[in-house]
Motif scaffolding. Structure first.
Motif, PDB file in Angstrom:
ATOM      1  N   VAL A  78       1.049  -1.194  -0.054  1.00 39.91           N
ATOM      2  CA  VAL A  78      -0.075  -0.137   0.063  1.00 39.91           C
ATOM      3  C   VAL A  78       1.072   1.191   0.056  1.00 39.91           C
ATOM      4  O   VAL A  78       0.179   2.473  -0.199  1.00 39.91           O
ATOM      5  N   VAL A  79       2.047   0.845   0.630  1.00 38.83           N
ATOM      6  CA  VAL A  79       2.736   2.643   0.553  1.00 38.83           C
ATOM      7  C   VAL A  79       3.681   2.782  -0.476  1.00 38.83           C
ATOM      8  O   VAL A  79       3.944   4.315  -0.782  1.00 38.83           O
ATOM      9  N   PHE A  80       3.907   1.316  -1.147  1.00 35.12           N
ATOM     10  CA  PHE A  80       4.366   1.567  -1.940  1.00 35.12           C
ATOM     11  C   PHE A  80       3.646   2.192  -3.144  1.00 35.12           C
ATOM     12  O   PHE A  80       3.523   2.802  -4.532  1.00 35.12           O
ATOM     13  N   LEU A  81       2.504   1.783  -3.697  1.00 27.62           N
ATOM     14  CA  LEU A  81       1.497   2.260  -4.204  1.00 27.62           C
ATOM     15  C   LEU A  81       1.594   3.623  -3.733  1.00 27.62           C
ATOM     16  O   LEU A  81       1.010   4.590  -5.512  1.00 27.62           O
ATOM     17  N   CYS A  82       0.987   4.047  -2.745  1.00 29.63           N
ATOM     18  CA  CYS A  82       1.028   5.864  -2.837  1.00 29.63           C
ATOM     19  C   CYS A  82       2.078   6.540  -3.137  1.00 29.63           C
ATOM     20  O   CYS A  82       2.359   7.287  -4.086  1.00 29.63           O
ATOM     21  N   ASN A  83       3.692   5.777  -2.238  1.00 27.71           N
ATOM     22  CA  ASN A  83       4.758   6.267  -3.734  1.00 27.71           C
ATOM     23  C   ASN A  83       4.833   6.048  -5.091  1.00 27.71           C
ATOM     24  O   ASN A  83       5.106   7.866  -5.551  1.00 27.71           O
ATOM     25  N   MET A  84       3.970   5.060  -5.262  1.00 27.49           N
ATOM     26  CA  MET A  84       4.639   5.943  -7.778  1.00 27.49           C
ATOM     27  C   MET A  84       3.748   6.410  -7.571  1.00 27.49           C
ATOM     28  O   MET A  84       3.763   7.222  -8.413  1.00 27.49           O
ATOM     29  N   LEU A  85       2.281   6.393  -6.814  1.00 28.63           N
ATOM     30  CA  LEU A  85       1.002   7.673  -6.700  1.00 28.63           C
ATOM     31  C   LEU A  85       2.026   8.760  -7.190  1.00 28.63           C
ATOM     32  O   LEU A  85       2.016   9.917  -8.308  1.00 28.63           O
ATOM     33  N   PHE A  86       2.397   9.581  -5.930  1.00 30.74           N
ATOM     34  CA  PHE A  86       3.874  10.651  -5.646  1.00 30.74           C
ATOM     35  C   PHE A  86       4.299  10.808  -6.433  1.00 30.74           C
ATOM     36  O   PHE A  86       4.720  11.720  -7.376  1.00 30.74           O
ATOM     37  N   THR A  87       5.659   9.283  -7.382  1.00 31.22           N
ATOM     38  CA  THR A  87       5.755   9.580  -7.871  1.00 31.22           C
ATOM     39  C   THR A  87       5.468  10.026  -9.708  1.00 31.22           C
ATOM     40  O   THR A  87       6.060  10.929  -9.755  1.00 31.22           O
ATOM     41  N   SER A  88       4.300   9.771 -10.139  1.00 24.81           N
ATOM     42  CA  SER A  88       4.063   9.961 -11.045  1.00 24.81           C
ATOM     43  C   SER A  88       3.108  11.408 -11.200  1.00 24.81           C
ATOM     44  O   SER A  88       3.622  12.537 -11.697  1.00 24.81           O
ATOM     45  N   VAL A  89       2.515  11.944 -10.188  1.00 25.15           N
ATOM     46  CA  VAL A  89       1.981  13.195 -10.107  1.00 25.15           C
ATOM     47  C   VAL A  89       3.873  14.185 -10.070  1.00 25.15           C
ATOM     48  O   VAL A  89       3.771  15.170 -11.277  1.00 25.15           O
ATOM     49  N   PHE A  90       4.440  13.678  -9.409  1.00 24.75           N
ATOM     50  CA  PHE A  90       5.877  14.598  -9.921  1.00 24.75           C
ATOM     51  C   PHE A  90       6.579  14.545 -10.479  1.00 24.75           C
ATOM     52  O   PHE A  90       6.554  15.799 -11.364  1.00 24.75           O
ATOM     53  N   ILE A  91       6.568  14.109 -11.526  1.00 28.48           N
ATOM     54  CA  ILE A  91       7.299  13.435 -12.803  1.00 28.48           C
ATOM     55  C   ILE A  91       6.991  14.611 -13.799  1.00 28.48           C
ATOM     56  O   ILE A  91       7.037  14.795 -13.929  1.00 28.48           O
TER      57      ILE A  91
END
Lengths: 699, 252
Positions: A163-176
């Motif tokens: 779950v945490v990692f999915l959140c991080n990935m969400l952040f990453t896509s927003v960031f990128i």
């Protein structure tokens, strides 16, 4: 294309290997810890242990704390990791890689890390949990093997992590998606530059001071805050709210402190000049500083709080358990429960091969105590009883003299204030009725007049404050409650007691208290239980577990005879367990703070290397470079230790000065000792990393 | 021994690495510079220009030979003495400016004095004067990333001479600048040289920048190939430089 793309991903993994490794290590560590605590939560073998059942609430709180912590921590490291590579990503974008491809590349990398962390974390968790359970088994005094890993444990640790990692990935896509090439090019030199926010900072400082005040007031049992009377039902809410405020506001307080330090130093140009590099660096790389300082401060205060609570519970029990349990045995009889006489008790003891010593029968009436402070009336929720003067004297061997209009308040706990600033109202009626009235009073908080009217025919006594004295005597076994609820005795003149007894429709209770001179305690206790079960017409299902809810004076289940040794064992198991699990949590926080510090150092080294090379060209001597780097490192290391220490110790000391006033000095001594150990570890870690830092910066 | 810079048989050899041949970056170079000179060092890439500058400024050590700056033999100085010597006696202007991003331009200029614990009031005075001299007084509180390359290089030049050094070394100071800024900065260096009597040694491969010098030393393969002196007319000197460069290129 696919092959080339995977090739790039591979190259990237190889190039960033070291950073990936530390990232992997952090995540693996979090998975391992989650795994251990998760296994505790789902351990079927442990679930059968009495003391384990009693502390299950604490364990689950710990586990939820850890889950929350790992979510924040993994998210933090993940975001930091992606952010720190902004420049690299912008190069890809400049070269024409689409954002989709870039995100796909990061996802692939993440996948490698997730898999690696999960596998290494679970392996680490399996190994560590062996050790964990070995220590736990020792503490609980269990001979059976309690090592048990439920399948749910794997699911929990993996689930939370994913779950945490999915959140991080969400952040990453927003960031990128938001990544601007131009901004990033510039970011190398402007990143982390801070704007001063004096208004926000001032608000945060005021909020912190206010929260510290409300926390202190609420936890030390003050009746009012800012002139407002605290409603008891909101007290714990105020405590939690104040703590949250303190820790959230800290995020804004830290930068403001730095700004203030800078502003003050600017007033002394030579001092400012001497620390110019450090001061400007603080401002320039402020964001990174702020976040690491905040994280480390937070982690250190959490470590102090959790470990300090565990240590204090344990030390408190160790120090006070004898005072709370002055007699080997205590049998409470009354309201038709445990109807035995003193002689019968002695006979039971003898029949089971024992001999009673210091035998005493103490008779009393249960009552409810209300304190009248003038403006308001407060129910004093300690278990309280009315005892006649001569009964009290016979039982304790003292010779107190109480006049008919006088009241002697005797506490079995050592935190009785000698100053009395309240009149006392005592109601005596059957226990359940009195208890219900008190509960209703607390809930409704009716006015004094209305309450007095509502008493109507109820037997009551009042004593004015100038006729009231207090005293601390360990005269009874506190009700075996693991948390040692204190017992309050209202000692009154014999004539008052006699009148009360006839007027009130309440049964008189008697406690038989005695020590065992010889014989087996276990056997005597078993005999007592059997005999009392018989007198209560109950079978062995009564009192089958030591985990009894004490308190209800009209239920046989709650009047389980108290056997000191049994309570001792349970108390130490529970406190040992608490100490262990809170201590473990504390160590976890401490370790994480080291990880954050290490991360900070590793990311700083490259920048420092450039800076140092430049400074050396300008003509900075090696010693000057070292001193500059050292200051830099020392700020990151010791400011959080100091700040975290202040908040952590403040929170503990307020809690203790409320809950165990007389013991707070002793407990805080222990906590300070613990803090010194933290400080020592921090210094050692600092010295080790300093070396690495110097080497890294090529000095 | 009144020379500001004295170089005697300077040799720098880079040891062979991974089977590659030994490289003689500097080969028996000797020259000297009088106080107030403005010398340019020119030569093709890999000729040893930057190595020479590094050895002269004490950043790198020679394999053999001697360097003396303002009468101090560089190889006699210990590591920390060398650092202090660099700080007080040598100014440095770099191609990539090397300003600290965390400091304002003013703080950057003042840095060598601050490191030397000079009294704040004196620092203030000297820095203000220099920044006015270089025309960047109004940028005092700006950060390097706020200003243009030319402005950065002015600040770097101000920093180089803020300690009143014996020598100022410039390593391709116009390398990262557009032609207008390059001309500006060269004017500045000339002004520094003429009005403040600074001794300047500049490495460059830009003939335009070199034309501002009073003397140019051409090096090739680690050796001094040729030296020319300006007669005073910059345009003529520029043409002369171009001619020599084309000849050297032809030889290569």
């Amino acid at each position: 294309m696919n092959l080339t793309f995977r090739h790039i991903v591979n190259q990237n993994l190889k190039y960033n290997f070291k950073r990936f490794l530390s990232y992997l290590f952090v995540n693996g560590f979090v998975v391992a810890v989650l795994f251990i605590y998760g296994s505790l939560l789902f351990n079927e073998k442990l679930a059968q242990d009495v003391s384990m059942q009693m502390v299950m609430d604490y364990i689950s709180i710990c586990t939820y704390a850890i889950i929350l912590f790992s979510v924040i921590f993994v998210a933090y490291t993940g975001i930091y990791f992606v952010k720190s590579r902004g420049k690299e990503f912008s190069v890809y974008l400049t070269l024409g890689m689409t954002r989709r491809d870039l995100i796909r590349m990061i996802y692939l990398e993440s996948l490698a890390i997730v898999a690696g962390s999960a596998v290494s974390g679970i392996i680490g968790g399996l190994l560590l949990s062996k050790l964990f359970y070995l220590i736990l088994g020792r503490i609980l005094g269990l001979s059976t093997d309690i090592y048990f890993i439920s399948g749910t444990t794997y699911l929990l640790s993996l689930g939370v992590f994913v779950v945490v990692f999915l959140c991080n990935m969400l952040f990453t896509s927003v960031f990128i998606r938001r990544l601007s090439i131009i901004q990033i090019g510039k970011a190398a030199s402007t990143k982390g530059l801070s704007k001063s926010r004096p208004i926000l900072g001032s608000i945060a400082i005021i909020a912190t001071a206010a929260a510290m005040y409300t926390y202190y007031g609420a936890s030390t049992g003050e009746d009012s805050l800012f002139g407002y009377i605290i409603d008891e039902q909101y007290r714990s809410l105020i405590i939690i709210g104040s703590m949250l405020t303190i820790f959230v506001a800290l995020y804004f307080v830290i930068p403001t402190c730095v700004d203030v330090v800078r502003a003050v130093m600017r007033m002394f140009p030579s001092l400012y000049n001497r620390h110019l590099l450090m001061m400007t660096n603080l401002k320039h790389r402020f964001f990174a500083y702020k976040v690491s300082l905040y994280m480390v401060t937070l982690l250190i205060s959490f470590a102090i709080i959790t470990m300090g609570f565990g240590l204090s519970f344990y030390s408190y029990t160790q120090k006070t358990i004898n005072q709370h349990l002055p007699y080997d045995f205590m049998i409470e009889s009354g309201a038709g429960i445990n109807s035995v006489s003193a002689d019968e008790v002695k006979q039971i003891v003898e029949k089971n091969g024992g001999e009673a010593d210091d035998f005493s029968s103490l008779a009393y009436l249960y009552d409810e105590n209300y304190r009248d402070y003038g403006k308001r009336l407060v129910h004093d929720y300690a278990d309280s009883m009315v005892i006649s003067e001569s009964n009290f004297n016979r039982h304790t061997g003292l010779s107190v003299d109480v006049k008919p209009d006088e009241l002697l308040l005797v506490s079995s706990q050592s935190d009785m204030d000698s100053a009395v600033d309240f009149d006392t109202l005592i109601t005596v009626e059957p226990w359940r009725k009195g208890d219900e009235r008190a509960v209703a009073f607390e809930r409704g908080s009716v006015s004094k007049e209305k309450f007095l009217q509502s008493l109507e025919q109820t037997t009551s006594l009042s004593f004015s404050r100038d006729k009231t004295r207090t005293m601390v005597v360990h005269f009874i076994n506190s009700y075996g409650d693991v948390e040692f609820e204190g017992v309050l005795a209202n000692v009154v003149d014999d004539s008052v007691y006699a009148e009360l007894k006839t007027k009130a429709q309440a049964p008189e209770y008697t406690s038989y208290l005695f020590n065992l001179k010889r014989g087996s305690g276990e056997k005597v206790y078993a005999g007592i239980l059997d005999a009392l079960r018989a007198s209560n017409h109950a079978d062995s299902s009564l009192w089958s577990s030591a985990d009894t809810m004490f308190g209800n004076k009209d239920q046989a289940e709650a009047l389980r005879p108290i056997y000191k040794k049994e309570r001792f064992e349970i108390a130490f198991k529970i406190n040992g367990l608490l100490f262990f699990s809170l201590g473990f949590l504390g160590i976890l926080f401490l370790l994480s703070s080291s990880v954050v510090l290490y991360y900070k150092l590793v990311t700083d080294i490259d920048e420092e290397k450039e800076q140092v090379a430049l400074l050396q060209k300008i003509g900075l001597t090696a010693a000057e470079c070292k001193s500059y780097l050292q200051t830099h490192l020392a700020v990151v290391f010791f400011a959080p230790l100091l700040l975290g220490g202040v908040f952590g110790i403040f929170i503990l000391s307020s809690a203790w000065s409320g809950a165990g006033a007389n013991m707070s000095g002793f407990l805080m001594g222990r906590v300070f000792l613990m803090y010194s150990v933290f400080a020592l570890l921090d210094v050692l870690f600092y010295m080790a990393l300093r070396k690495k830092f110097f080497r890294g910066a090529r000095i | 021994m009144n020379d500001m810079i004295q170089v005697e048989n300077l040799t720098k050899v880079y040891r062979s690495f991974k089977g590659a041949k030994e490289v003689k970056a500097l080969d028996q170079i000797s020259f000297s510079a009088a106080p107030g000179e403005f010398i340019g060092i020119m030569g093709p890439s890999g000729s040893g220009k930057t190595t020479l500058l590094n050895v002269l400024s004490g950043v790198d050590h020679p394999s053999s030979g001697e360097v003396a700056i303002a009468g101090h033999a560089m190889d006699k100085l210990k590591r920390d003495e060398l650092a202090l010597f660099r700080r007080r006696k040598i100014g440095y202007v770099f191609q990539d400016f090397n300003l600290l991003d965390s400091l304002t331009l003013k703080e950057n200029v003042a840095l060598p004095l601050i490191l030397d614990r000079v009294a704040p009031r004196e620092i203030e005075q000297r820095v203000d004067e220099l920044m006015a001299f270089f025309g960047i007084a109004d940028l005092a509180n700006k950060y390097p990333y706020h200003v243009s390359g030319g402005q950065k290089q002015r600040a770097a030049a101000a920093r180089a001479i803020v300690t009143n050094p014996a020598v100022c070394f410039a390593d391709e100071p116009t390398g990262n600048l557009d032609s207008k800024s390059a001309a500006d900065i060269m004017e500045m260096l000339t002004q520094m040289n003429e009005e403040r009597a600074s001794t300047i040694l500049m490495v460059t491969h830009d003939p335009f920048a070199a034309s501002y010098c009073k003397r140019i030393i051409f090096i090739k393969d680690g050796q001094i190939n040729l030296q020319i002196q300006s007669a005073g007319d910059r345009k003529a000197f520029f043409d002369q430089i171009l001619e020599i460069l084309s000849v050297m290129r032809g030889e290569a």
